[in-house]
Design an enzyme around this catalytic site. Structure first.
Site, PDB file in Angstrom:
ATOM      1  N   ASP A 172     -25.869 -21.474  -7.613  1.00 23.44           N
ATOM      2  CA  ASP A 172     -24.576 -21.380  -8.279  1.00 23.44           C
ATOM      3  C   ASP A 172     -24.159 -19.953  -8.605  1.00 23.44           C
ATOM      4  O   ASP A 172     -23.040 -19.542  -8.321  1.00 23.44           O
ATOM      5  CB  ASP A 172     -24.645 -22.221  -9.556  1.00 23.44           C
ATOM      6  CG  ASP A 172     -23.425 -22.067 -10.426  1.00 23.44           C
ATOM      7  OD1 ASP A 172     -22.343 -22.444  -9.954  1.00 23.44           O
ATOM      8  OD2 ASP A 172     -23.547 -21.567 -11.554  1.00 23.44           O
TER       9      ASP A 172
ATOM     10  N   ASP B 203     -28.684 -17.589 -11.133  1.00 23.08           N
ATOM     11  CA  ASP B 203     -29.883 -18.414 -11.289  1.00 23.08           C
ATOM     12  C   ASP B 203     -30.102 -19.232 -10.028  1.00 23.08           C
ATOM     13  O   ASP B 203     -29.509 -18.969  -8.990  1.00 23.08           O
ATOM     14  CB  ASP B 203     -29.759 -19.302 -12.532  1.00 23.08           C
ATOM     15  CG  ASP B 203     -28.451 -20.086 -12.545  1.00 23.08           C
ATOM     16  OD1 ASP B 203     -27.814 -20.216 -11.469  1.00 23.08           O
ATOM     17  OD2 ASP B 203     -28.059 -20.583 -13.619  1.00 23.08           O
TER      18      ASP B 203
ATOM     19  N   TYR C 110     -23.629 -26.340 -19.295  1.00 23.57           N
ATOM     20  CA  TYR C 110     -23.355 -25.433 -18.179  1.00 23.57           C
ATOM     21  C   TYR C 110     -21.986 -25.683 -17.546  1.00 23.57           C
ATOM     22  O   TYR C 110     -21.161 -24.783 -17.476  1.00 23.57           O
ATOM     23  CB  TYR C 110     -24.497 -25.541 -17.161  1.00 23.57           C
ATOM     24  CG  TYR C 110     -25.820 -25.192 -17.809  1.00 23.57           C
ATOM     25  CD1 TYR C 110     -26.177 -23.860 -18.002  1.00 23.57           C
ATOM     26  CD2 TYR C 110     -26.665 -26.187 -18.301  1.00 23.57           C
ATOM     27  CE1 TYR C 110     -27.359 -23.524 -18.641  1.00 23.57           C
ATOM     28  CE2 TYR C 110     -27.847 -25.857 -18.946  1.00 23.57           C
ATOM     29  CZ  TYR C 110     -28.183 -24.526 -19.115  1.00 23.57           C
ATOM     30  OH  TYR C 110     -29.353 -24.189 -19.770  1.00 23.57           O
TER      31      TYR C 110
ATOM     32  N   GLU D 156     -22.376 -11.447 -14.308  1.00 21.23           N
ATOM     33  CA  GLU D 156     -22.902 -12.513 -13.454  1.00 21.23           C
ATOM     34  C   GLU D 156     -21.833 -12.981 -12.468  1.00 21.23           C
ATOM     35  O   GLU D 156     -20.705 -13.280 -12.859  1.00 21.23           O
ATOM     36  CB  GLU D 156     -23.385 -13.703 -14.277  1.00 21.23           C
ATOM     37  CG  GLU D 156     -24.087 -14.754 -13.433  1.00 21.23           C
ATOM     38  CD  GLU D 156     -24.827 -15.792 -14.259  1.00 21.23           C
ATOM     39  OE1 GLU D 156     -25.735 -16.444 -13.703  1.00 21.23           O
ATOM     40  OE2 GLU D 156     -24.501 -15.955 -15.452  1.00 21.23           O
TER      41      GLU D 156
END
Length: 526
Positions: A103, A106, A254, A499
């Site tokens: 994704d 991670d 999430y 990220e």
């Protein structure tokens, strides 16, 4: 002499009259231009034209992030610091779930945003495949899409079962390691009739329906397989309604879903484009449209809310297929187009209805987490709508008391792209690998750990905390982005800003594909 004087005076009179007439005409033209549009003439539709090298180079860069995120047995691996990973994913269910993409920074495969990534990437290819091909990037985009859809097909082993997650994010986040070194258990999560997830099932249906159109001419058998799954998943989502994040609470941290109505409408819209089956048009214009479309209320396009995308996608029908559609759907389709226009009007900075959700330098800004998702997705929609107008010879978009041309929409789209690529107060390119100044401390496990390092789950955290730049460049990653005050802290521990994600990549690929050159919009996907 007298005759000559009268002749000369007459000429002077005619000259003065001509000047006055020219001034009047000029004033009228100026008034009309002011009333009906802000920019000069828009580009003429046709085959792909001259290439804008800035956007072409950025597109080539952006597409590389999909290769970085691939799971499974890598074929023709282009990333020197990546290798095979996740080779046992799905084993406990006797399924091959090794493909797909991680994704973000991670190693979880979250089905909801991954499916959205596939839907948007498909849309970009369908709208701008000719332009991608013109700059040599179509094959790369199709390869990345198929890597996801191969996984989605395998994640749907029966009509009412869809596997929507591989890996445990809680356990995954206790580790900092390369995906090739993972040894942790990789549990699976599914939605089914007992634990429904209309949102994730419908988004997966949308992805498969859109992708079926991408592959229709090059691999008809694969396209038919995708369409079969799309139809089954839409029926499953429609008949077993419920939020996946309510029925499976552990996913809420999430990718919590705020509703499933938008995904149902989005999926039905794509299925209509893929099948021309009026039942899907009835779905979006009937009671479900009344219940979920939020006609007249602009929304932001994102992995969680698909309404703005649905409105633009259905507006395409009124631009190009109005004569082929029954009048019984006309009112509903008009509502979608009017709402699409409200969305676009809100984006244009000079519009009377312009949103105030933007920075001082003009970047659309909605959320401090992953702030670039919304401006890039919004710019993609504006570029698409501009091309619909241009190709259909629609000269203006009315926004309350003012009007705007296709060129105005395209200029807005360019402004957001240019900000991302470095035209901002930080002089920072937020697309990693593009330009000279881009983030060097991207929050990404694989990029932060040397390829030859021998690290386990826990001892890899020294690389997270290292003060050295990443040893591997996450080329093509679109990071989270700046704060509202237009600052950016390039720190590996600042996941809010540094990220990247695959769905960010999908929208930036769509936006850049629209800008690499100009061409007319395809009038039918099928």
């Amino acid at each position: 002499m007298g005759e000559k004087s009268r002749s000369k005076g007459g000429c002077l009179g005619w000259f003065i009259a001509f000047v006055i007439l020219a001034l009047v005409v000029g004033a009228v033209v100026f008034t009309i231009k002011k009333k009906f549009g802000h920019s000069g003439s828009a580009p003429v539709p046709g085959p792909p034209g001259a290439v804008d090298q800035k956007y072409s180079s950025a597109l080539k860069t952006a597409l590389q992030f999909f290769d970085i995120q691939k799971s499974g047995k890598l074929v023709d691996n282009k990333i020197s610091w990546r290798g095979d990973s996740g080779l046992k994913d799905g084993n406990q269910a006797k399924l091959d779930l090794t493909k797909g993409m991680y994704d973000a920074g991670d190693h979880i495969k979250f089905g909801f945003p991954m499916a959205f990534t596939a839907t948007v990437l498909s849309w970009a290819i369908l709208e701008y495949g000719d332009q991608m091909d013109h700059v040599g990037q179509l094959e790369s985009a199709q390869d990345s899409l198929k890597w996801i859809t191969d996984y989605l097909i395998n994640s749907h082993p029966s009509e009412n079962v869809l596997y929507i997650q591989v890996g445990d994010p809680v356990e995954d986040h206790k580790c900092w390691e390369r995906p090739e070194a993972m040894t942790e258990e990789r549990p699976l999560i599914q939605v089914n009739e007992s634990y429904p997830g209309s949102d994730v099932a419908a988004e997966t249906a949308a992805a498969m329906a859109a992708a079926s159109l991408v592959f229709k001419k090059t691999d008809s058998t694969y396209s038919s397989t995708l369409l079969k799954h799309a139809k089954q998943l839409f029926t499953f989502a429609d008949k077993n309604r419920g939020l996946y994040s309510e029925n499976i609470p552990e996913v809420q941290t999430y990718y919590n879903s705020t509703g499933y109505g938008d995904e149902l409408l989005w999926a039905a819209s794509w299925l209509y484009h893929a099948t021309s089956d009026d039942s899907y048009l009835q779905f979006v214009t009937g009671q479900d449209g009344e219940d979920y479309a939020q006609w007249g209320s602009p929304t932001w396009f994102s992995w969680d809310n698909k309404l703005a995308g649905t409105q633009v996608l259905l507006a395409r029908l009124s631009f190009f297929k109005a004569k082929d559609i029954s009048n019984s759907y006309d009112s509903g389709l008009r509502s979608y187009r009017k709402t699409a226009e409200a969305v676009i009007c809100g984006l244009l900075p000079d519009s009377p209805t312009a949103t105030k959700s933007r920075t001082d330098e003009g970047l659309i800004w909605v959320s401090q987490w992953n702030s670039l998702q919304h401006p890039v997705a919004s710019a993609f929609l504006a570029a698409v709508y501009s091309d619909y107008m241009l190709t259909s010879q629609t000269p203006k978009l009315k926004c309350d008391s003012d009007s705007f041309t296709p060129s105005d929409l395209r200029e807005f789209a360019k402004s957001q792209a240019d900000y991302v690529l470095g035209k901002n107060p930080m002089h920072m390119s937020f697309l990693v690998g593009y330009g000279d100044n881009y983030p060097k401390f991207v929050h990404h496990r694989g990029a932060s750990i040397p390829a030859d390092a021998k690290t386990g789950c826990k001892d890899g955290f020294k690389w997270l905390d290292s003060s050295d730049p990443n040893p591997n460049v996450a080329t093509g990653a679109l990071v989270g982005g700046p704060f509202f005050n237009e600052t950016f802290n390039d720190s590996r521990n600042n996941s809010m800003q540094t990220e990247p994600s695959t769905y960010n990549s999908a929208v930036i690929v769509g936006l850049l594909s629209s800008l690499v050159t100009t061409s007319s919009a395809v009038q039918s996907f099928s």
